[in-house]
Write an enzyme that holds these catalytic residues in place. Structure first.
Site, PDB file in Angstrom:
ATOM      1  N   ASP A  84       0.852  -1.192   0.000  1.00  0.00           N
ATOM      2  CA  ASP A  84       0.000   0.000   0.000  1.00  0.00           C
ATOM      3  C   ASP A  84       0.888   1.243   0.000  1.00  0.00           C
ATOM      4  O   ASP A  84       1.745   1.392   0.882  1.00  0.00           O
ATOM      5  CB  ASP A  84      -0.863  -0.057   1.277  1.00  0.00           C
ATOM      6  CG  ASP A  84      -1.866   1.076   1.357  1.00  0.00           C
ATOM      7  OD1 ASP A  84      -1.636   2.145   0.754  1.00  0.00           O
ATOM      8  OD2 ASP A  84      -2.876   0.893   2.041  1.00  0.00           O
ATOM      9  N   ILE A  85       0.661   2.123  -0.940  1.00  0.00           N
ATOM     10  CA  ILE A  85       1.532   3.296  -1.094  1.00  0.00           C
ATOM     11  C   ILE A  85       1.467   4.226   0.125  1.00  0.00           C
ATOM     12  O   ILE A  85       2.411   4.963   0.386  1.00  0.00           O
ATOM     13  CB  ILE A  85       1.203   4.046  -2.410  1.00  0.00           C
ATOM     14  CG1 ILE A  85       2.387   4.908  -2.841  1.00  0.00           C
ATOM     15  CG2 ILE A  85      -0.077   4.867  -2.307  1.00  0.00           C
ATOM     16  CD1 ILE A  85       2.413   5.259  -4.304  1.00  0.00           C
ATOM     17  N   ASN A 133      -7.517  12.715  -9.922  1.00  0.00           N
ATOM     18  CA  ASN A 133      -8.323  13.110 -11.081  1.00  0.00           C
ATOM     19  C   ASN A 133      -8.288  14.628 -11.206  1.00  0.00           C
ATOM     20  O   ASN A 133      -7.814  15.323 -10.309  1.00  0.00           O
ATOM     21  CB  ASN A 133      -9.755  12.573 -10.990  1.00  0.00           C
ATOM     22  CG  ASN A 133     -10.488  13.124  -9.783  1.00  0.00           C
ATOM     23  OD1 ASN A 133     -10.622  14.334  -9.609  1.00  0.00           O
ATOM     24  ND2 ASN A 133     -10.936  12.230  -8.917  1.00  0.00           N
ATOM     25  N   GLY A 164      -9.562   4.192  -4.832  1.00  0.00           N
ATOM     26  CA  GLY A 164      -8.222   3.662  -5.116  1.00  0.00           C
ATOM     27  C   GLY A 164      -7.125   4.349  -4.314  1.00  0.00           C
ATOM     28  O   GLY A 164      -7.271   4.608  -3.120  1.00  0.00           O
ATOM     29  N   VAL A 165      -6.025   4.653  -4.991  1.00  0.00           N
ATOM     30  CA  VAL A 165      -4.878   5.318  -4.351  1.00  0.00           C
ATOM     31  C   VAL A 165      -5.315   6.654  -3.746  1.00  0.00           C
ATOM     32  O   VAL A 165      -4.950   7.001  -2.615  1.00  0.00           O
ATOM     33  CB  VAL A 165      -3.756   5.567  -5.398  1.00  0.00           C
ATOM     34  CG1 VAL A 165      -2.635   6.388  -4.803  1.00  0.00           C
ATOM     35  CG2 VAL A 165      -3.214   4.247  -5.930  1.00  0.00           C
ATOM     36  N   ASP A 166      -6.098   7.391  -4.508  1.00  0.00           N
ATOM     37  CA  ASP A 166      -6.562   8.719  -4.083  1.00  0.00           C
ATOM     38  C   ASP A 166      -7.324   8.626  -2.759  1.00  0.00           C
ATOM     39  O   ASP A 166      -7.068   9.397  -1.816  1.00  0.00           O
ATOM     40  CB  ASP A 166      -7.482   9.259  -5.196  1.00  0.00           C
ATOM     41  CG  ASP A 166      -7.564  10.771  -5.213  1.00  0.00           C
ATOM     42  OD1 ASP A 166      -6.865  11.409  -4.413  1.00  0.00           O
ATOM     43  OD2 ASP A 166      -8.340  11.306  -6.035  1.00  0.00           O
ATOM     44  N   SER A 168      -3.425   4.919 -13.599  1.00  0.00           N
ATOM     45  CA  SER A 168      -4.517   4.699 -14.573  1.00  0.00           C
ATOM     46  C   SER A 168      -5.015   3.261 -14.663  1.00  0.00           C
ATOM     47  O   SER A 168      -5.998   3.001 -15.356  1.00  0.00           O
ATOM     48  CB  SER A 168      -4.139   5.174 -15.989  1.00  0.00           C
ATOM     49  OG  SER A 168      -4.165   6.578 -16.082  1.00  0.00           O
ATOM     50  N   THR A 169      -4.338   2.319 -13.991  1.00  0.00           N
ATOM     51  CA  THR A 169      -4.695   0.908 -14.219  1.00  0.00           C
ATOM     52  C   THR A 169      -5.759   0.369 -13.250  1.00  0.00           C
ATOM     53  O   THR A 169      -6.017  -0.827 -13.223  1.00  0.00           O
ATOM     54  CB  THR A 169      -3.456  -0.008 -14.137  1.00  0.00           C
ATOM     55  OG1 THR A 169      -2.933   0.028 -12.804  1.00  0.00           O
ATOM     56  CG2 THR A 169      -2.385   0.410 -15.113  1.00  0.00           C
ATOM     57  N   GLY A 170      -6.355   1.270 -12.474  1.00  0.00           N
ATOM     58  CA  GLY A 170      -7.429   0.850 -11.577  1.00  0.00           C
ATOM     59  C   GLY A 170      -8.757   1.365 -12.118  1.00  0.00           C
ATOM     60  O   GLY A 170      -9.258   0.882 -13.139  1.00  0.00           O
TER      61      GLY A 170
END
Ligand code: AR6
Length: 185
Positions: free
Chosen positions: A11-12, A25, A33-35, A124-126
Site C-alpha cells: 500500500d503506497i 483526477n 483507489g490510491v486517491d 490509470s490501471t485501476g
C-alpha cells in the site's frame, strides 16, 4: 549516478519516501483507489491544499498528464505528487502519450524539487481501466529514459502480485537491475 529502481508490493500510504504519487483526477477532489487511501491516511491537510490549488491555479481542473505537489499530511512520506493519468477509452485517444507525459511530469517535478526517493503506483490501471500490461512498459520506459540527477530512487509500488510480476518481467527483459526494497527508502 544512475537511478536506483525498486519494485515493492504493498500500500503506497505505508511507504516512507520524499514523495508518493497519487493517481488523482482533474478535480483534485479525492476519489477511490490510491486517491481514497492517500486522503484517508494523510488526513484533511492534503485535501485542503488540493482545494486551494484548485481555486487558485486550476479552476477548470488539472489537465490530464499534469501533476501538482502538496504536503504529505500525516503520511510517512513528506510530499504527495497528485498526477492525473488518462482514462482508458480503447487506445485511440492518445492514452499512451498522455500516460507517458504524466510520468515525465512526475519525474520533472521530482528533479526540480531534488527528491531523493519517489514512490509511484501503476497510474490509470485501476478505476481509469488502462490495461496493466500496456501501462507497465510505458511507466518503466519513461522512468529509464529520465536523465536528471533526481530522483535517486524510484519505487514502483505494485498493489497486487500480477502487477509486481509484470514490472519484474519487463525490467528483467530489459536487463535493468532493480531491488525488491522494504517500505522505507
Ligand atoms: N497503494 C498502491 N496501489 C494502489 C492502492 C494503494 N493503496 N490502491 C489501489 N492501487 P487507481 P487510476 C492500485 O484506481 O486508475 C480515483 O477515484 C490499483 O490496483 O487508484 O489512475 C481518482 O480520484 C491500480 O493498479 O487509479 C481518479 O478518479 C493502481 O493503483 C481515479 O481513481 C491505480 O488505481 C484514478 O484512477
Amino acid at each position: 549516478m544512475a537511478m536506483e529502481i525498486y519494485v515493492w508490493k504493498g500500500d503506497i500510504t505505508s511507504v516512507q519516501t520524499d514523495a508518493v504519487v497519487n493517481a488523482a483526477n482533474s478535480s483534485l477532489g479525492g476519489g477511490g483507489g490510491v486517491d481514497g487511501a492517500i486522503h484517508r491516511i494523510g488526513g484533511p491537510k492534503i485535501a485542503e491544499e488540493c482545494r486551494i490549488l484548485k481555486i487558485k491555479k486550476y479552476p477548470n481542473g488539472l489537465p490530464t498528464g499534469q501533476c501538482v505537489l502538496t504536503s504529505g499530511g500525516q503520511l510517512p512520506s513528506k510530499y504527495v505528487i497528485h498526477a492525473v493519468g488518462p482514462v482508458w477509452k480503447g487506445g485511440e485517444y492518445w492514452e499512451a502519450s498522455l500516460l507517458e507525459t504524466c510520468y515525465k511530469n512526475i519525474l520533472q517535478l521530482s528533479f526540480e524539487r531534488a527528491f531523493e526517493s519517489v514512490a509511484v503506483p501503476s497510474i490509470s490501471t485501476g478505476i481509469f481501466a488502462y490495461p496493466k500490461e500496456l501501462a507497465a512498459p510505458i511507466a518503466i520506459k519513461t522512468v529509464l529514459e529520465h536523465k536528471g540527477q533526481f530522483p535517486r530512487k524510484l519505487i514502483f509500488v505494485c498493489f497486487d502480485q500480477e502487477t509486481k510480476d509484470l514490472y519484474e518481467e519487463i525490467l528483467n527483459k530489459s536487463g535493468t537491475e532493480y531491488k525488491e526494497g522494504i517500505s522505507s527508502f
